[in-house]
Design a protein around this motif. Sequence first.
Motif, PDB file in Angstrom:
ATOM      1  N   ILE A  70       7.136  -3.406  -5.432  1.00  0.00           N
ATOM      2  CA  ILE A  70       5.925  -3.271  -4.953  1.00  0.00           C
ATOM      3  C   ILE A  70       5.859  -1.775  -4.756  1.00  0.00           C
ATOM      4  O   ILE A  70       6.777  -0.956  -4.623  1.00  0.00           O
ATOM      5  CB  ILE A  70       5.508  -3.542  -3.469  1.00  0.00           C
ATOM      6  CG1 ILE A  70       6.501  -3.349  -2.552  1.00  0.00           C
ATOM      7  CG2 ILE A  70       5.246  -5.335  -3.704  1.00  0.00           C
ATOM      8  CD1 ILE A  70       5.662  -2.948  -1.280  1.00  0.00           C
ATOM      9  N   ILE A  71       4.700  -1.212  -5.044  1.00  0.00           N
ATOM     10  CA  ILE A  71       4.429   0.267  -4.994  1.00  0.00           C
ATOM     11  C   ILE A  71       4.204   0.613  -3.381  1.00  0.00           C
ATOM     12  O   ILE A  71       3.161   0.005  -2.707  1.00  0.00           O
ATOM     13  CB  ILE A  71       3.130   0.834  -5.568  1.00  0.00           C
ATOM     14  CG1 ILE A  71       3.413   0.720  -6.915  1.00  0.00           C
ATOM     15  CG2 ILE A  71       2.900   2.261  -5.331  1.00  0.00           C
ATOM     16  CD1 ILE A  71       2.448   0.839  -8.109  1.00  0.00           C
ATOM     17  N   LEU A  72       4.995   1.370  -2.636  1.00  0.00           N
ATOM     18  CA  LEU A  72       5.102   1.361  -1.128  1.00  0.00           C
ATOM     19  C   LEU A  72       3.844   2.364  -0.786  1.00  0.00           C
ATOM     20  O   LEU A  72       3.185   1.843   0.380  1.00  0.00           O
ATOM     21  CB  LEU A  72       6.280   2.263  -0.660  1.00  0.00           C
ATOM     22  CG  LEU A  72       6.615   2.140   0.836  1.00  0.00           C
ATOM     23  CD1 LEU A  72       6.564   0.963   1.287  1.00  0.00           C
ATOM     24  CD2 LEU A  72       7.885   2.914   1.076  1.00  0.00           C
ATOM     25  N   ASP A  73       3.240   3.291  -1.619  1.00  0.00           N
ATOM     26  CA  ASP A  73       2.207   3.784  -0.991  1.00  0.00           C
ATOM     27  C   ASP A  73       0.975   2.816  -1.003  1.00  0.00           C
ATOM     28  O   ASP A  73       0.102   3.059  -0.178  1.00  0.00           O
ATOM     29  CB  ASP A  73       1.638   5.059  -2.105  1.00  0.00           C
ATOM     30  CG  ASP A  73       2.549   6.266  -1.772  1.00  0.00           C
ATOM     31  OD1 ASP A  73       3.608   6.259  -1.245  1.00  0.00           O
ATOM     32  OD2 ASP A  73       2.153   7.421  -2.399  1.00  0.00           O
ATOM     33  N   LEU A  75       1.068  -0.357  -0.413  1.00  0.00           N
ATOM     34  CA  LEU A  75       1.319  -1.172   0.639  1.00  0.00           C
ATOM     35  C   LEU A  75       0.754  -0.381   1.748  1.00  0.00           C
ATOM     36  O   LEU A  75       0.024  -1.046   2.704  1.00  0.00           O
ATOM     37  CB  LEU A  75       2.847  -1.610   0.960  1.00  0.00           C
ATOM     38  CG  LEU A  75       3.083  -2.488   2.096  1.00  0.00           C
ATOM     39  CD1 LEU A  75       2.426  -3.799   2.089  1.00  0.00           C
ATOM     40  CD2 LEU A  75       4.687  -2.549   2.344  1.00  0.00           C
ATOM     41  N   CYS A  76       1.054   0.811   1.925  1.00  0.00           N
ATOM     42  CA  CYS A  76       0.580   1.324   3.282  1.00  0.00           C
ATOM     43  C   CYS A  76      -0.786   1.393   3.303  1.00  0.00           C
ATOM     44  O   CYS A  76      -1.555   1.260   4.384  1.00  0.00           O
ATOM     45  CB  CYS A  76       1.095   3.103   3.317  1.00  0.00           C
ATOM     46  SG  CYS A  76       2.861   2.866   3.461  1.00  0.00           S
ATOM     47  N   SER A  77      -1.593   1.705   2.257  1.00  0.00           N
ATOM     48  CA  SER A  77      -2.925   1.739   2.217  1.00  0.00           C
ATOM     49  C   SER A  77      -3.548   0.434   2.429  1.00  0.00           C
ATOM     50  O   SER A  77      -4.688   0.184   3.159  1.00  0.00           O
ATOM     51  CB  SER A  77      -3.774   2.556   1.158  1.00  0.00           C
ATOM     52  OG  SER A  77      -3.180   2.292  -0.057  1.00  0.00           O
ATOM     53  N   GLN A  79      -2.536  -1.759   4.034  1.00  0.00           N
ATOM     54  CA  GLN A  79      -2.357  -2.174   5.558  1.00  0.00           C
ATOM     55  C   GLN A  79      -3.561  -1.983   6.390  1.00  0.00           C
ATOM     56  O   GLN A  79      -4.147  -2.593   7.123  1.00  0.00           O
ATOM     57  CB  GLN A  79      -1.102  -1.546   6.066  1.00  0.00           C
ATOM     58  CG  GLN A  79       0.398  -1.831   6.001  1.00  0.00           C
ATOM     59  CD  GLN A  79       0.770  -2.882   7.341  1.00  0.00           C
ATOM     60  OE1 GLN A  79      -0.028  -3.554   7.865  1.00  0.00           O
ATOM     61  NE2 GLN A  79       1.953  -2.864   7.516  1.00  0.00           N
ATOM     62  N   ILE A  80      -4.017  -0.684   5.913  1.00  0.00           N
ATOM     63  CA  ILE A  80      -5.238   0.048   6.741  1.00  0.00           C
ATOM     64  C   ILE A  80      -6.531  -0.867   6.244  1.00  0.00           C
ATOM     65  O   ILE A  80      -7.304  -1.301   7.080  1.00  0.00           O
ATOM     66  CB  ILE A  80      -5.541   1.296   6.187  1.00  0.00           C
ATOM     67  CG1 ILE A  80      -4.454   2.174   6.775  1.00  0.00           C
ATOM     68  CG2 ILE A  80      -6.741   1.813   6.802  1.00  0.00           C
ATOM     69  CD1 ILE A  80      -4.147   2.263   8.450  1.00  0.00           C
TER      70      ILE A  80
END
Lengths: 401, 401
Positions: A70-73, A75-77, A79-80
């Motif tokens: 998965i593209i980690l960036d 996943l981070c956004s 989450q928000i």
Amino acid sequence: MKNSKKHTQKIRKQIIGLISGTSSDGIDAALVDIEAQGHERKVDLKAFETYAYPKKIRSKILELAHAEKIILDELCSFQIILGDLFGDAALAIAKKAKVPLSQIDLIGSHGQTIRHLPPTASFNRGMSFQIAEAAMIVCKTKVTTVSDFRVNDMAWGGHGAPLTPYLHYYLFHQVGYGVAIQNIGGMSNVTVIPSNASLKDVVAFDTGPGNALIDAMVSHATRGKKQFDADGAMAAKGKVQTLFLNKLLKHPFFFKKPPKSTGREEFGVVFAKHILSLAKGMSMEDLIATVTALTAHSISENYFRFVFPKTKIREIILGGGGAKNKTLVHFLKRCMPMISHKRFEDYGYNSSAIEAMAFALLAFETSQGTCANLPEVTGAQREVVLGKVTPGANFRSICLK
Amino acid sequence: MKNSKKHTQKIRKQIIGLISGTSSDGIDAALVDIEAQGHERKVDLKAFETYAYPKKIRSKILELAHAEKIILDELCSFQIILGDLFGDAALAIAKKAKVPLSQIDLIGSHGQTIRHLPPTASFNRGMSFQIAEAAMIVCKTKVTTVSDFRVNDMAWGGHGAPLTPYLHYYLFHQVGYGVAIQNIGGMSNVTVIPSNASLKDVVAFDTGPGNALIDAMVSHATRGKKQFDADGAMAAKGKVQTLFLNKLLKHPFFFKKPPKSTGREEFGVVFAKHILSLAKGMSMEDLIATVTALTAHSISENYFRFVFPKTKIREIILGGGGAKNKTLVHFLKRCMPMISHKRFEDYGYNSSAIEAMAFALLAFETSQGTCANLPEVTGAQREVVLGKVTPGANFRSICLK
């Protein structure tokens, strides 16, 4: 003395429970009244709703849940973004119940699972990854939020699942005889509550496939036009192919001793394809009937092997989407004619709300410092307080020095 | 009345702070005594150690931190592995300090950052992703642990960074005159504490590159044999190329008004390669001297533009690895001869321990329900209580109904 007084004090909390299941259709939100006194809990549902995910969100979840890389960036956004939607669901259910947010004591948010990796022989700690950032829920609601319920149990070697038996116990332990709570979601799981049980007597495990295989067959048969067999109508038109059914019932999972858990890794798309390849030439109606029977028989065989020999069960209480499949329920009754068959609704509970109610109750237990995993059920080495607490505006009132 | 009494009560806690920085060398562990009375905090370091990561762990971290796509299952199991190591670090520092774990009140674990994405014009919420599962730390230590310090600030639109100025304030606000705490790590950041400041008066921001560019030049010049310029010896042999320096000092970041933050995305490998391509023909000694000067001048130009016009500063207090680079410190003194130059050590503090101490203090504030982000510094819309609390065996004693 002081302590015993404290334990018999009546505590009341209004709590919102939030969860999105593996089907990733939307966010279940339940607003409950919890009344605790000593070891008793009354969990009263005030409002419930499922807030459907926007289509794009659902496909992103399924992508994250199934992709190896998965593209980690992203996943981070995400989450928000999901945390924001969970926050919205909390706001909406409070509004529906006409309860001002200032009167909500806690939110328990299970989040959205994107990986569930039970412990294995080679790595003795499992991991379960739920997303939907709790800080966003707190930002929207100002209410202290408990999240990440599974990892504390898993840190002690447990499966971090199932956690809903804790609620099942409080809903049904007082009926006066042994009951089996059978949930038929994508997978199927049972909670066994013996007569006069204490929490430690509860047994729970996955029995195998729930609707997942039936859904896969229906989708295949209708070329994706239908996603599930409404009321079991398609299965009702077919004939169960007994020889083929018996072959499928040889799956080792049905013989495995509890505690055990399963998932789409074992009874998902890959297994459905395997069935289709074995069933060449069978009519789709017969195939759907047979897979529906497989689901019913795999449940009952688990009961005959692992429940009935140990525990006197008078009643099975059905919940989950599978409880609406009349053919499946008919098969189940035929498999276990000696016990009575009921539904959550017969007890006045909304079976769709059970999971969200469970995480509201679990959040309450976290706020009290009460252990709420059942080690016999999850396989953990010990009882632990579950969850992580993200402080809201009311945190001071639940937090000491 | 009750409240004001509560606020002047003296509270003492023994807390362990854990962090691994972006260099990912190992886990900094600090055991501190915190004494709080009203708005005062005394933070007393009892023991400090850096526990180096095994080589394989470090390379996995760097891989996760730099790869666009990651294997999600690996990330999940790595959460557990790192959490386990953080737990070990807590055990080790308690042992070193000869404090039994039962006397540790809290652990504050920053974890290991694998992504830090500040808010942007197109997406007004940033996200910061720290790993090292807190539930594993609790499993090992039984101590209630606060983690995920950055997200609550980011939920309110903040950068979730820097958070250490909160500790800087308590260490230095009583010196009696305006000071600038200059940390030179991979990047450089300043905390400005005016004379007689309250917490709200603190200003802090990134000034630009710290050791990152110098390290990159040294590694290039020595073909990877050396990773940093010990004592600034290589830079001391070169001559600063003023024209080239002035060109580099035109970088827009040095002109940008605070609040601002930067990272290796802006002053990392890519920028280092850009410098190398511009510097063709220059001797490596001159290049290292010039980049060392760039680091010093970029700090001082930020001061002249954004600090000195607003705040009377009598002293600069240096910390971080860069404080050990004699050439860099020499250049800094030449840039700002009118203020006195000190180090954390001149005040009796171990500058390597500052970050770990900061997260011990921040965990304390979480347990008290005290907001500890500085909105002026992080850019958040408001003050919030930071972190997520994972309950340990002592959770009941810090948790009310």
